[in-house]
Design a protein around this motif. Structure first.
Motif, mmCIF file in Angstrom:
data_model
loop_
_atom_site.group_PDB
_atom_site.id
_atom_site.type_symbol
_atom_site.label_atom_id
_atom_site.label_comp_id
_atom_site.label_asym_id
_atom_site.label_seq_id
_atom_site.Cartn_x
_atom_site.Cartn_y
_atom_site.Cartn_z
ATOM 1 N N ASN A 10 0.843 -1.200 0.000
ATOM 2 C CA ASN A 10 0.000 0.000 0.000
ATOM 3 C C ASN A 10 0.875 1.245 0.000
ATOM 4 N N GLN A 11 1.174 1.780 -1.191
ATOM 5 C CA GLN A 11 2.094 2.908 -1.333
ATOM 6 C C GLN A 11 1.512 4.193 -0.753
ATOM 7 N N GLU A 12 0.217 4.384 -0.910
ATOM 8 C CA GLU A 12 -0.413 5.605 -0.390
ATOM 9 C C GLU A 12 -0.316 5.677 1.131
ATOM 10 N N LYS A 13 -0.609 4.566 1.787
ATOM 11 C CA LYS A 13 -0.524 4.552 3.248
ATOM 12 C C LYS A 13 0.929 4.632 3.707
ATOM 13 N N LEU A 14 1.843 4.084 2.919
ATOM 14 C CA LEU A 14 3.264 4.169 3.231
ATOM 15 C C LEU A 14 3.711 5.631 3.295
ATOM 16 N N GLN A 15 3.258 6.431 2.344
ATOM 17 C CA GLN A 15 3.577 7.854 2.331
ATOM 18 C C GLN A 15 3.000 8.559 3.557
ATOM 19 N N LYS A 16 1.776 8.200 3.915
ATOM 20 C CA LYS A 16 1.131 8.819 5.078
ATOM 21 C C LYS A 16 1.851 8.446 6.381
ATOM 22 N N VAL A 17 2.308 7.202 6.470
ATOM 23 C CA VAL A 17 3.049 6.760 7.657
ATOM 24 C C VAL A 17 4.321 7.584 7.815
ATOM 25 N N PHE A 18 5.040 7.793 6.714
ATOM 26 C CA PHE A 18 6.291 8.547 6.773
ATOM 27 C C PHE A 18 6.045 9.990 7.214
ATOM 28 N N PHE A 29 13.822 6.796 -2.215
ATOM 29 C CA PHE A 29 12.507 6.317 -1.783
ATOM 30 C C PHE A 29 11.479 7.426 -1.977
ATOM 31 N N LYS A 30 10.502 7.169 -2.830
ATOM 32 C CA LYS A 30 9.558 8.222 -3.176
ATOM 33 C C LYS A 30 8.630 8.604 -2.034
ATOM 34 N N GLU A 31 8.479 7.714 -1.027
ATOM 35 C CA GLU A 31 7.623 8.077 0.105
ATOM 36 C C GLU A 31 8.305 9.032 1.078
ATOM 37 N N CYS A 32 9.647 9.184 0.938
ATOM 38 C CA CYS A 32 10.403 10.041 1.875
ATOM 39 C C CYS A 32 10.352 11.492 1.429
ATOM 40 N N ARG A 33 9.158 12.053 1.444
ATOM 41 C CA ARG A 33 8.930 13.466 1.123
ATOM 42 C C ARG A 33 8.165 14.097 2.270
ATOM 43 N N TYR A 34 8.673 15.220 2.767
ATOM 44 C CA TYR A 34 8.051 15.836 3.938
ATOM 45 C C TYR A 34 6.721 16.485 3.585
ATOM 46 N N SER A 35 5.754 16.269 4.450
ATOM 47 C CA SER A 35 4.441 16.901 4.335
ATOM 48 C C SER A 35 3.991 17.308 5.734
ATOM 49 N N THR A 36 3.328 18.438 5.831
ATOM 50 C CA THR A 36 2.892 18.918 7.152
ATOM 51 C C THR A 36 1.669 18.157 7.671
#
Length: 510
Positions: free
Chosen positions: A81-89, A214-221
């Motif tokens: 689950n790539q979308e949730k992976l991004q949210k976890v990060f 790693f594409k999920e390693c992008r900062y989001s507030t």
């Protein structure tokens, strides 16, 4: 190629990478400790370790979040689950930023008061001790913010990058040890500044690598509330367990310092350095294996999960025992050749700590399985109870008997007594009962250990202390451990896997 074969190939590759790193760094690390202890002196080395030990109690947050973030990242990689992976990060980054501010407030108020009023540090070294404290706190802030990045590298099983960064850190630490002799300022302060700069550089490397790969390693507030709630509940139990672990390790160091001063902390510091280096031989394997345990559980492949847990226990114990056994049997000789000045109690502390490490390594992959299930409450309650009993037994032992050796030994006994329930509690996860675990792993390991120790003790009885006996014990212990491991510990499937891997590397045909 089957999925299991790919996993075995990746596990073997990652393990070899990590061990190549260890073979390169272990000698440098040992010699660095020798130089640092010689240049700082036993007293200043003790000051650094008691301050570092106290600040490391704040690292319980880092340890907690590393476990929590690593588990959630690895689990989502297992589910795909790539979308949730991004949210976890993103959620983990923001939570850690808030936590770091809170810990900084505590460190600069209560923590600073404790260092200046409760620790046994001579008045003339108080200024240097405060410098070390501030630099160590700053290093902690950097490390806690960098947790999601280092966790991502492990979760993706990119052990080559992890090994490179670790080798670089060891080389830089060796450079620090060499520079201490020409320090333009107070050596203890100079040492603290350079260690901080090394930690800063390492965190920047982790950040750069993850951003690039790693594409999920992008900062989001953004903070995902459902993930935050799940992660917070998960981390809460780990936080309690880590607090308890700190009380049984660094809390014990502080109690020893309050009774015996910084010389006893120098002994514990040497012991910790040796234990960390030796233990890395075993934890490198489990570091490569743990992501596969979590991913196989997430994919509901429970047969593979049980196999990995038992295999991980056996291999990690063997790898630790190969190094620990000669160190425990020849402790005094080894320390006398390693260090110019051996701190009081260092020898017996090394033996007791390595014995404790051998018990703990048997629970390493069991703990990973428990973490993978997410049902960690009961397991962590058991851990917390054991660690607090160790701290309390140390407090009362020092109060009544003033014996540091007895205090540490009682901690070992408590850890052994808590062994059975920590395994049995995982029975309902994937069917690993204590009986199953004993038959598949522990019983085999005990038989191998007893036979290997018996052979080595027989040799010690007939050969006088010195280089000849030390070299003989190193060779004989390694040979007997590997021989009895092959004969007793490993299953036919594991033997075939090892032989197949060796043949493939040597380009041999069956």
């Amino acid at each position: 190629m089957s999925n299991e074969s790919q996993n075995n190939k990746r596990l073997a590759k990652n393990t070899l990478i990590l061990y190549a790193r260890m073979l390169f760094t272990v000698g440098i690390s040992f010699y660095s400790t020798r130089l640092i202890l010689a240049n700082l002196g036993v007293s200043d080395y003790g000051v650094y370790n008691v301050i570092g030990g106290f600040v490391s109690m704040f690292y319980m947050v880092t340890t907690t979040m590393t476990l929590a973030v690593g588990r959630f990242l690895t689990f989502e990689l297992g589910t795909g689950n790539q979308e949730k992976l991004q949210k976890v990060f993103s959620t983990s980054i923001n939570v850690l930023l808030l936590l770091s501010l809170f810990i900084l407030l505590i460190a600069e108020t209560i923590g600073l008061w404790f260092v200046n009023n409760k620790l046994q540090i001579s008045i003339e070294r108080n200024f240097a001790a405060n410098w070390i404290y501030q630099l160590t706190v700053l290093a902690f802030i950097l490390e806690i913010i960098g947790v999601p990045y280092s966790s991502s590298i492990i979760s993706h099983e990119k052990m080559g990058a992890f090994a490179f960064v670790t080798i670089l850190k060891v080389l830089l630490t060796f450079g620090i040890a060499l520079l201490l002799s020409v320090s333009p300022i107070d050596r203890l302060i100079f040492y603290g500044v350079l260690v901080f700069l090394v930690n800063l550089g390492i965190q920047l490397l982790y950040w750069s690598y993850c951003r690039a790969n790693f594409k999920e390693c992008r900062y989001s507030t953004a903070i995902d509330k459902s993930i935050f709630k799940e992660m917070f509940g998960f981390a809460g139990w780990f936080f309690l367990a880590t607090c308890s672990s700190m009380m049984s390790s660094q809390g014990v160091n502080i109690l020893l310092n309050m009774h015996f001063g910084t010389l006893i902390n120098a002994a514990r510091g040497v012991c910790g350095q040796l234990n960390g280096t030796v233990g890395a031989f075993a934890t490198n394997f489990t570091k490569a294996l743990n992501p596969q345990i979590t991913k196989s559980y997430a994919a509901q492949d429970y047969n593979q999960t049980r196999t990995l847990v038992c295999r991980g226990t056996k291999f990690s114990y063997i790898l630790l025992f190969v190094i620990a056994l000669p160190c425990m049997l020849e402790t005094d000789f080894f320390l006398s050749k390693w260090l110019k000045e051996v701190p009081p109690y260092a020898g017996v502390f090394v033996q007791l700590t390595l014995l404790n490490a051998l018990v703990d390594i048997l629970l390493n992959t069991v703990g990973t399985l428990n973490t993978a299930t997410g049902k960690i409450r009961n397991y962590q309650i058991l851990n917390c109870s054991a660690q607090w009993l160790i701290f309390l037994s140390t407090y009362f032992t020092l109060k009544i008997y003033e014996s540091p050796i007895l205090a540490v030994a009682l901690g070992n006994i408590i850890n052994i007594l808590a062994f059975y329930p920590r395994i049995a509690i995982n029975k309902f996860a994937v069917g690993i009962s204590f009986r199953y675990y004993f038959q598949q792993a522990i019983g085999r390991i005990l038989a191998m250990s007893i036979l290997s120790i018996t052979i080595c003790l027989a040799v010690i009885y007939y050969i006088q202390d010195g280089w000849v006996r030390f070299i003989t014990i190193c060779f004989l212990s390694t040979a007997s451990i590997f021989f009895f491991s092959w004969l007793i510990v490993l299953t036919n499937s594991e033997k075939n896997t090892i032989m197949g891997f060796v043949r493939s590397k040597l380009h041999l045909r069956k």
